[in-house]
Scaffold this motif. Structure first.
Motif, PDB file in Angstrom:
ATOM      1  N   LEU A 163       0.833  -1.213   0.000  1.00 41.68           N
ATOM      2  CA  LEU A 163       0.000   0.000   0.000  1.00 41.68           C
ATOM      3  C   LEU A 163       0.864   1.258   0.000  1.00 41.68           C
ATOM      4  CD1 LEU A 163      -2.638   1.577   0.180  1.00 41.68           C
ATOM      5  CD2 LEU A 163      -2.612   1.174   2.663  1.00 41.68           C
ATOM      6  N   ILE A 164       1.862   1.290   0.844  1.00 42.88           N
ATOM      7  CA  ILE A 164       2.692   2.491   0.953  1.00 42.88           C
ATOM      8  C   ILE A 164       3.418   2.778  -0.360  1.00 42.88           C
ATOM      9  CG2 ILE A 164       4.680   3.491   2.146  1.00 42.88           C
ATOM     10  CD1 ILE A 164       3.686   1.820   4.609  1.00 42.88           C
ATOM     11  N   LYS A 165       3.989   1.740  -0.981  1.00 41.30           N
ATOM     12  CA  LYS A 165       4.692   1.926  -2.245  1.00 41.30           C
ATOM     13  C   LYS A 165       3.736   2.377  -3.346  1.00 41.30           C
ATOM     14  CE  LYS A 165       7.994  -0.170  -5.442  1.00 41.30           C
ATOM     15  NZ  LYS A 165       7.689   0.857  -6.401  1.00 41.30           N
ATOM     16  N   LYS A 166       2.537   1.811  -3.377  1.00 44.46           N
ATOM     17  CA  LYS A 166       1.559   2.199  -4.410  1.00 44.46           C
ATOM     18  C   LYS A 166       1.214   3.682  -4.289  1.00 44.46           C
ATOM     19  CE  LYS A 166      -1.227   1.374  -7.837  1.00 44.46           C
ATOM     20  NZ  LYS A 166      -0.697   0.978  -9.145  1.00 44.46           N
ATOM     21  N   VAL A 167       0.934   4.143  -3.073  1.00 41.19           N
ATOM     22  CA  VAL A 167       0.594   5.557  -2.867  1.00 41.19           C
ATOM     23  C   VAL A 167       1.791   6.437  -3.238  1.00 41.19           C
ATOM     24  CG1 VAL A 167      -0.020   7.309  -1.150  1.00 41.19           C
ATOM     25  CG2 VAL A 167      -1.181   5.082  -1.142  1.00 41.19           C
TER      26      VAL A 167
ATOM     27  N   LEU B 207       2.048   6.683  -6.934  1.00 41.51           N
ATOM     28  CA  LEU B 207       1.003   7.544  -7.509  1.00 41.51           C
ATOM     29  C   LEU B 207       1.361   9.022  -7.351  1.00 41.51           C
ATOM     30  CD1 LEU B 207      -2.212   5.613  -6.390  1.00 41.51           C
ATOM     31  CD2 LEU B 207      -1.314   5.828  -8.724  1.00 41.51           C
ATOM     32  N   VAL B 208       2.009   9.364  -6.237  1.00 39.04           N
ATOM     33  CA  VAL B 208       2.472  10.747  -6.053  1.00 39.04           C
ATOM     34  C   VAL B 208       3.627  11.025  -7.019  1.00 39.04           C
ATOM     35  CG1 VAL B 208       3.532  12.386  -4.439  1.00 39.04           C
ATOM     36  CG2 VAL B 208       1.685  10.878  -3.651  1.00 39.04           C
ATOM     37  N   ALA B 209       4.568  10.090  -7.129  1.00 40.71           N
ATOM     38  CA  ALA B 209       5.733  10.271  -8.006  1.00 40.71           C
ATOM     39  C   ALA B 209       5.320  10.460  -9.464  1.00 40.71           C
ATOM     40  CB  ALA B 209       6.675   9.073  -7.884  1.00 40.71           C
ATOM     41  N   SER B 210       4.294   9.738  -9.891  1.00 44.38           N
ATOM     42  CA  SER B 210       3.848   9.828 -11.290  1.00 44.38           C
ATOM     43  C   SER B 210       2.952  11.035 -11.551  1.00 44.38           C
ATOM     44  CB  SER B 210       3.094   8.551 -11.666  1.00 44.38           C
ATOM     45  OG  SER B 210       1.876   8.460 -10.940  1.00 44.38           O
ATOM     46  N   GLY B 211       2.572  11.755 -10.491  1.00 44.31           N
ATOM     47  CA  GLY B 211       1.693  12.908 -10.651  1.00 44.31           C
ATOM     48  C   GLY B 211       0.215  12.551 -10.655  1.00 44.31           C
ATOM     49  N   ASP B 212      -0.104  11.270 -10.445  1.00 37.56           N
ATOM     50  CA  ASP B 212      -1.507  10.862 -10.393  1.00 37.56           C
ATOM     51  C   ASP B 212      -2.188  11.384  -9.125  1.00 37.56           C
ATOM     52  OD1 ASP B 212      -1.775   9.412 -12.849  1.00 37.56           O
ATOM     53  OD2 ASP B 212      -0.540   7.836 -11.958  1.00 37.56           O
TER      54      ASP B 212
ATOM     55  N   GLN C  62       1.189   7.125   7.790  1.00 36.43           N
ATOM     56  CA  GLN C  62       1.664   6.472   9.015  1.00 36.43           C
ATOM     57  C   GLN C  62       2.062   5.075   8.566  1.00 36.43           C
ATOM     58  OE1 GLN C  62      -0.534   3.899  10.922  1.00 36.43           O
ATOM     59  NE2 GLN C  62       1.442   3.436  11.833  1.00 36.43           N
ATOM     60  N   ILE C  63       3.380   4.786   8.545  1.00 33.97           N
ATOM     61  CA  ILE C  63       3.888   3.564   7.919  1.00 33.97           C
ATOM     62  C   ILE C  63       4.028   2.379   8.875  1.00 33.97           C
ATOM     63  CG2 ILE C  63       5.050   4.853   6.102  1.00 33.97           C
ATOM     64  CD1 ILE C  63       7.726   4.155   7.551  1.00 33.97           C
ATOM     65  N   GLY C  64       3.916   2.607  10.170  1.00 32.14           N
ATOM     66  CA  GLY C  64       4.017   1.503  11.119  1.00 32.14           C
ATOM     67  C   GLY C  64       5.315   0.734  10.963  1.00 32.14           C
ATOM     68  N   PHE C  65       5.205  -0.605  10.858  1.00 32.87           N
ATOM     69  CA  PHE C  65       6.376  -1.466  10.769  1.00 32.87           C
ATOM     70  C   PHE C  65       6.771  -1.775   9.323  1.00 32.87           C
ATOM     71  CE2 PHE C  65       4.837  -2.107  15.050  1.00 32.87           C
ATOM     72  CZ  PHE C  65       6.018  -2.032  15.780  1.00 32.87           C
ATOM     73  N   SER C  66       6.272  -0.999   8.395  1.00 35.58           N
ATOM     74  CA  SER C  66       6.626  -1.201   6.999  1.00 35.58           C
ATOM     75  C   SER C  66       8.105  -0.870   6.792  1.00 35.58           C
ATOM     76  CB  SER C  66       5.752  -0.340   6.095  1.00 35.58           C
ATOM     77  OG  SER C  66       4.397  -0.697   6.273  1.00 35.58           O
ATOM     78  N   THR C  67       8.723  -1.547   5.850  1.00 37.28           N
ATOM     79  CA  THR C  67      10.148  -1.325   5.582  1.00 37.28           C
ATOM     80  C   THR C  67      10.361  -0.404   4.388  1.00 37.28           C
ATOM     81  OG1 THR C  67      10.194  -3.371   4.287  1.00 37.28           O
ATOM     82  CG2 THR C  67      10.865  -3.525   6.601  1.00 37.28           C
ATOM     83  N   TYR C  68       9.323  -0.211   3.575  1.00 35.30           N
ATOM     84  CA  TYR C  68       9.423   0.729   2.462  1.00 35.30           C
ATOM     85  C   TYR C  68       9.225   2.138   3.011  1.00 35.30           C
ATOM     86  CZ  TYR C  68       8.571   3.274  -1.834  1.00 35.30           C
ATOM     87  OH  TYR C  68       8.642   4.189  -2.853  1.00 35.30           O
ATOM     88  N   ILE C  69      10.167   3.010   2.734  1.00 38.86           N
ATOM     89  CA  ILE C  69      10.083   4.403   3.195  1.00 38.86           C
ATOM     90  C   ILE C  69       9.712   5.273   1.991  1.00 38.86           C
ATOM     91  CG2 ILE C  69      11.285   6.314   4.324  1.00 38.86           C
ATOM     92  CD1 ILE C  69      10.998   3.755   6.057  1.00 38.86           C
ATOM     93  N   PRO C  70       8.555   5.933   2.050  1.00 38.98           N
ATOM     94  CA  PRO C  70       8.126   6.766   0.921  1.00 38.98           C
ATOM     95  C   PRO C  70       9.113   7.897   0.635  1.00 38.98           C
ATOM     96  CG  PRO C  70       6.390   6.583   2.580  1.00 38.98           C
ATOM     97  CD  PRO C  70       7.617   5.967   3.153  1.00 38.98           C
TER      98      PRO C  70
END
Length: 165
Positions: free
Chosen positions: A16-20, A23-28, A36-44
């Motif tokens: 979910l975090i990477k998808k969002v 979407l910001v990176a592509s301008g969508d 709020q990323i919690g224990f996710s390892t992907y850092i936006p």
């Protein structure tokens, strides 16, 4: 502003975090996004990210958000409902190692069918379209006092509290 919360479950919800973030990176997504990323390892890279947030910070983000995107944990989307928001709910899925089983998928389906007060997204590739059409979709959902959201939230809160004891 869009606020995304993945709760405090110890398994990452990188999907979910990477998808969002993508979407910001592509301008969508053109508006500000707080996650709020919690224990996710992907850092936006393109969103404001917080591992955890205080109660007051969460409340403020929920209050300020135009769109709230949550995982399928009841307390996260109940909070959004309490602020009069129709949350987009992306349940964690076992096959992606986001949870120990698929109870979030099952619970999300149950609430979407019975209450019609959330916007479920089961396929992450549907998130962009859901965000793009959010205002129109939200109008078709039960919101406000007349929809029994308050009564639903109170009853569900009692059930969840009972299960947590």
């Amino acid at each position: 502003m869009i606020f995304v919360t993945v709760g405090t479950h110890e398994q990452p919800f990188n999907r979910l975090i990477k998808k969002v973030d993508d979407l910001v990176a592509s301008g969508d997504i053109k508006e500000k996004v707080i996650i709020q990323i919690g224990f996710s390892t992907y850092i936006p890279k393109n969103c404001e990210a917080h591992k955890m947030m205080s109660f007051d910070e969460m409340q403020q983000a929920l209050r300020d958000a135009r769109i709230v995107i949550t995982h399928g944990g009841p307390s996260s989307f109940i909070e959004a409902l309490q602020f009069g928001k129709v949350p987009i709910v992306v349940p964690r899925q076992e096959k992606f190692h986001e949870h120990v089983n698929n109870h979030q998928v099952e619970f999300t389906k149950l609430i979407a069918e019975r209450m019609n007060n959330i916007i479920p997204v089961y396929d992450i590739d549907d998130l962009k379209t859901t965000i793009d059409n959010y205002d129109q979709i939200a109008k078709t959902k039960n919101v406000g006092e007349s929809s029994n959201n308050k009564q639903f939230n109170e009853k569900l809160e009692k059930i969840v509290d009972g299960l947590a004891k």
